[in-house]
Design a protein around this motif. Structure first.
Motif, PDB file in Angstrom:
ATOM      1  N   SER A   1       0.870  -1.176   0.000  1.00 55.47           N
ATOM      2  CA  SER A   1       0.000   0.000   0.000  1.00 55.47           C
ATOM      3  C   SER A   1       0.903   1.221   0.000  1.00 55.47           C
ATOM      4  N   SER A   2       0.955   1.921  -1.124  1.00 52.27           N
ATOM      5  CA  SER A   2       1.945   2.990  -1.300  1.00 52.27           C
ATOM      6  C   SER A   2       1.358   4.386  -1.249  1.00 52.27           C
ATOM      7  N   SER A   3       0.037   4.535  -1.435  1.00 56.88           N
ATOM      8  CA  SER A   3      -0.556   5.870  -1.425  1.00 56.88           C
ATOM      9  C   SER A   3      -1.987   5.811  -0.930  1.00 56.88           C
ATOM     10  N   LEU A   4      -2.341   6.807  -0.132  1.00 54.66           N
ATOM     11  CA  LEU A   4      -3.681   6.896   0.430  1.00 54.66           C
ATOM     12  C   LEU A   4      -4.071   8.373   0.485  1.00 54.66           C
ATOM     13  N   SER A   5      -5.263   8.694  -0.022  1.00 58.06           N
ATOM     14  CA  SER A   5      -5.734  10.077   0.015  1.00 58.06           C
ATOM     15  C   SER A   5      -7.245  10.093   0.167  1.00 58.06           C
ATOM     16  N   ARG A   6      -7.767  11.228   0.608  1.00 66.04           N
ATOM     17  CA  ARG A   6      -9.189  11.358   0.855  1.00 66.04           C
ATOM     18  C   ARG A   6      -9.784  12.480   0.021  1.00 66.04           C
ATOM     19  N   ASP A   7     -10.930  12.212  -0.560  1.00 67.28           N
ATOM     20  CA  ASP A   7     -11.684  13.220  -1.315  1.00 67.28           C
ATOM     21  C   ASP A   7     -13.124  13.147  -0.846  1.00 67.28           C
ATOM     22  N   GLY A   8     -13.485  14.035   0.081  1.00 64.31           N
ATOM     23  CA  GLY A   8     -14.813  13.976   0.657  1.00 64.31           C
ATOM     24  C   GLY A   8     -14.982  12.734   1.502  1.00 64.31           C
ATOM     25  N   SER A   9     -15.957  11.914   1.166  1.00 72.12           N
ATOM     26  CA  SER A   9     -16.207  10.689   1.923  1.00 72.12           C
ATOM     27  C   SER A   9     -15.542   9.473   1.300  1.00 72.12           C
TER      28      SER A   9
ATOM     29  N   TRP B   1     -12.083   7.412  -0.062  1.00 70.60           N
ATOM     30  CA  TRP B   1     -10.635   7.261   0.063  1.00 70.60           C
ATOM     31  C   TRP B   1     -10.080   6.599  -1.195  1.00 70.60           C
ATOM     32  N   THR B   2      -8.908   7.052  -1.620  1.00 68.93           N
ATOM     33  CA  THR B   2      -8.226   6.439  -2.754  1.00 68.93           C
ATOM     34  C   THR B   2      -6.978   5.727  -2.246  1.00 68.93           C
ATOM     35  N   LEU B   3      -6.947   4.433  -2.447  1.00 72.27           N
ATOM     36  CA  LEU B   3      -5.833   3.596  -1.997  1.00 72.27           C
ATOM     37  C   LEU B   3      -5.191   2.946  -3.206  1.00 72.27           C
ATOM     38  N   ASN B   4      -3.904   3.188  -3.378  1.00 73.15           N
ATOM     39  CA  ASN B   4      -3.168   2.641  -4.532  1.00 73.15           C
ATOM     40  C   ASN B   4      -3.873   2.960  -5.846  1.00 73.15           C
ATOM     41  N   GLY B   5      -4.446   4.162  -5.942  1.00 74.31           N
ATOM     42  CA  GLY B   5      -5.085   4.605  -7.186  1.00 74.31           C
ATOM     43  C   GLY B   5      -6.507   4.134  -7.375  1.00 74.31           C
TER      44      GLY B   5
ATOM     45  N   VAL C   1     -11.720   2.304   4.100  1.00 74.56           N
ATOM     46  CA  VAL C   1     -10.432   1.614   4.116  1.00 74.56           C
ATOM     47  C   VAL C   1     -10.163   1.139   5.539  1.00 74.56           C
ATOM     48  N   ILE C   2      -9.770  -0.123   5.661  1.00 71.84           N
ATOM     49  CA  ILE C   2      -9.329  -0.673   6.947  1.00 71.84           C
ATOM     50  C   ILE C   2      -7.815  -0.841   6.886  1.00 71.84           C
ATOM     51  N   SER C   3      -7.108  -0.210   7.805  1.00 71.00           N
ATOM     52  CA  SER C   3      -5.645  -0.345   7.864  1.00 71.00           C
ATOM     53  C   SER C   3      -5.253  -1.149   9.088  1.00 71.00           C
ATOM     54  N   THR C   4      -4.385  -2.128   8.885  1.00 72.79           N
ATOM     55  CA  THR C   4      -3.887  -2.939  10.011  1.00 72.79           C
ATOM     56  C   THR C   4      -2.395  -2.725  10.246  1.00 72.79           C
ATOM     57  N   ILE C   5      -1.803  -1.749   9.556  1.00 71.00           N
ATOM     58  CA  ILE C   5      -0.385  -1.474   9.738  1.00 71.00           C
ATOM     59  C   ILE C   5      -0.214  -0.435  10.848  1.00 71.00           C
ATOM     60  N   PRO C   6       0.987  -0.282  11.412  1.00 68.58           N
ATOM     61  CA  PRO C   6       1.192   0.689  12.483  1.00 68.58           C
ATOM     62  C   PRO C   6       0.744   2.093  12.066  1.00 68.58           C
ATOM     63  N   PRO C   7       0.163   2.862  12.987  1.00 63.76           N
ATOM     64  CA  PRO C   7      -0.325   4.206  12.643  1.00 63.76           C
ATOM     65  C   PRO C   7       0.713   5.088  11.971  1.00 63.76           C
ATOM     66  N   GLN C   8       1.979   5.003  12.392  1.00 66.85           N
ATOM     67  CA  GLN C   8       3.002   5.844  11.779  1.00 66.85           C
ATOM     68  C   GLN C   8       3.314   5.415  10.348  1.00 66.85           C
ATOM     69  N   GLU C   9       3.161   4.129  10.037  1.00 65.79           N
ATOM     70  CA  GLU C   9       3.337   3.666   8.668  1.00 65.79           C
ATOM     71  C   GLU C   9       2.150   4.098   7.807  1.00 65.79           C
ATOM     72  N   LEU C  10       0.968   4.127   8.388  1.00 63.13           N
ATOM     73  CA  LEU C  10      -0.200   4.617   7.663  1.00 63.13           C
ATOM     74  C   LEU C  10      -0.048   6.104   7.360  1.00 63.13           C
ATOM     75  N   GLU C  11       0.448   6.866   8.320  1.00 63.47           N
ATOM     76  CA  GLU C  11       0.682   8.294   8.101  1.00 63.47           C
ATOM     77  C   GLU C  11       1.671   8.520   6.972  1.00 63.47           C
ATOM     78  N   ARG C  12       2.669   7.661   6.874  1.00 62.27           N
ATOM     79  CA  ARG C  12       3.707   7.810   5.842  1.00 62.27           C
ATOM     80  C   ARG C  12       3.134   7.743   4.428  1.00 62.27           C
ATOM     81  N   ILE C  13       2.054   6.977   4.225  1.00 62.14           N
ATOM     82  CA  ILE C  13       1.491   6.852   2.875  1.00 62.14           C
ATOM     83  C   ILE C  13       0.294   7.776   2.650  1.00 62.14           C
ATOM     84  N   GLY C  14      -0.021   8.642   3.639  1.00 59.69           N
ATOM     85  CA  GLY C  14      -1.097   9.601   3.445  1.00 59.69           C
ATOM     86  C   GLY C  14      -2.199   9.546   4.478  1.00 59.69           C
ATOM     87  N   GLY C  15      -2.058   8.705   5.487  1.00 60.99           N
ATOM     88  CA  GLY C  15      -3.065   8.595   6.538  1.00 60.99           C
ATOM     89  C   GLY C  15      -2.984   9.747   7.515  1.00 60.99           C
TER      90      GLY C  15
END
Length: 412
Positions: free
Chosen positions: A218-226, A228-232, A238-252
């Motif tokens: 999972s390399s990119s995450l962004s939000r547009d209104g309601s 979310w765009t994940l990997n294009g 979106v459900i993320s199970t990776i550490p919060p700081q790793e999620l922040e790194r890709i756009g969380g």
């Protein structure tokens, strides 16, 4: 809804299993295999976990999952024996006689230790979240009990960060492992290996129409209104199970960073066992690993045709160079093993193996939902103050319930 899931470990797979069929699900896993820390090696004739595992009699969510996916008949209960390697010797610590003979503790030390074990389940863990484990033990049981008994345990689990760990984690650990008789601790295992859980969950998700994309970080995450765009790809949630700081790194979202550590676990096989029949041997003597976990002193070696041993180490930051060679060399020297006796070895390294339950950890636990983004995993409240398969399954189920409740709300 269309739901994207980041991470194919136990929490991600449980969540995917719970929402697939009712919703469109796509799960992204960066590795070529699923399971995360519950993944396994296929050694041709058998499967063996990359990291040692067992379960406890209190793991009700795990037992419910085993029944649901059709493998509950594989669950079996064994005795897990323990000991310490000190003064270049193995000291078993299972029977009252063995404990009384352990020279690193005085009779008074052992009495204090027994008292703590007996009352551990009644201690309020909330009050211990801000108290360091070493401080708690030293103040209540004395310096020698800490250095001779608890420090090797903390070192085996948290390495150089052991002095940061809260008393809440330590007392929780003692409480959950108090299901012990004179022959050892009662622990559960799946006959054939825990890979059966991962395989059954993968099959269930795909059977219900879910997609699982392995070797897809999972390399990119962004939000547009309601949305979310994940990997294009656009997702309603979106459900993320990776550490919060790793999620922040890709756009969380920017959340308080959960303290994490890495794990280096070397698995090896040979023709004989060398830990005097002990399953879990904590290292009090200095070694490049904190524990020697002899899997085939827990599960019969005949199932594998060879004896299997784990050498476990945790690290923060960068792992030491050639850690596998250092482990093998030290193991062979301490346990009188020739390197030629080792049939094979594999090194598993995960820089995000699990949280470090430092003082104040409770305040860092994120909620499940953040504006259509859901987070669950080893950092969740179900895994506090001790991470486990049970906690990861409960986290997956609870975040799936959040999704269900959102769906009901949207319909109304």
């Amino acid at each position: 809804m269309k739901i994207g899931i980041i991470g194919g470990g136990l929490t991600g797979l449980v969540a995917a299993h719970a929402v697939a069929g009712e919703h469109e699900v796509v799960l992204f896993e960066k590795m070529p295999y699923l399971g995360g820390c519950l993944s396994s090696y296929n050694m041709n004739d058998y499967w063996i976990e990359r990291y040692y595992h067992h379960c406890f009699s209190s793991d009700t969510a795990l037992f419910a999952l085993l029944k649901e996916i059709g493998v509950s008949d594989k669950l079996e209960w064994m005795n897990g024996t323990t000991g310490y390697f000190a003064r270049n010797r193995i000291f078993p610590l299972n029977t009252p006689r063995e404990i009384l003979a352990y020279p690193e503790l005085t009779l008074l030390d052992k009495t204090k230790l027994a008292w703590l074990v007996l009352r551990a389940k009644k201690i309020d863990l909330t009050a211990l979240d801000d108290i360091p484990a070493d401080q708690y033990i030293i103040e209540n049981l004395g310096t020698n009990v800490y250095s001779s008994f608890f420090e090797p345990l903390l070192k085996s689990k948290f390495g150089d960060r052991r002095n940061e760990v809260s008393a809440a984690w330590l007392i929780s650990r003692i409480a959950i492992r108090s299901n012990r008789g004179v022959s050892g601790e009662r622990l559960g295992y799946l006959n054939g290996g825990f890979h059966q859980i991962i395989g059954a969950l993968e099959s269930a998700v795909t059977r219900k129409g879910g997609k699982i994309e392995k070797q897809t970080p999972s390399s990119s995450l962004s939000r547009d209104g309601s949305v979310w765009t994940l990997n294009g790809t656009r997702f309603d949630a979106v459900i993320s199970t990776i550490p919060p700081q790793e999620l922040e790194r890709i756009g969380g979202p920017a959340l308080p960073h959960t303290p994490y550590q890495g794990a280096a676990c070397l698995t090896l096989a040979m023709d004989r066992q060398v830990t005097n029949g002990i399953y879990w041997l904590n290292m009090k003597d200095s070694a490049p690993y904190g524990a020697v976990v002899s899997h085939t002193n827990f599960i019969p070696w005949e199932r594998y045709g060879e004896h299997i041993v784990y050498l476990a180490s945790y690290f923060s930051g960068t792992i030491q160079a050639q850690i596998d060679k250092r482990m093998i060399t030290d193991f062979c020297r301490k346990f009188s093993v020739s390197e030629h006796e080792i049939h094979w070895h594999r090194m598993a390294i995960d820089p995000w193996a699990g949280p470090v339950f430092t003082t104040g950890y409770r305040s860092l636990i994120p909620g499940y939902e953040q504006a259509g983004l859901y987070m669950a995993g080893m950092f969740s409240r179900t895994n506090y103050p001790e991470r486990s398969m049970e906690g990861s399954i409960r986290a997956g189920n609870e975040v799936a319930e959040c999704i269900r409740q959102r769906g009901l709300h949207d319909k109304t």
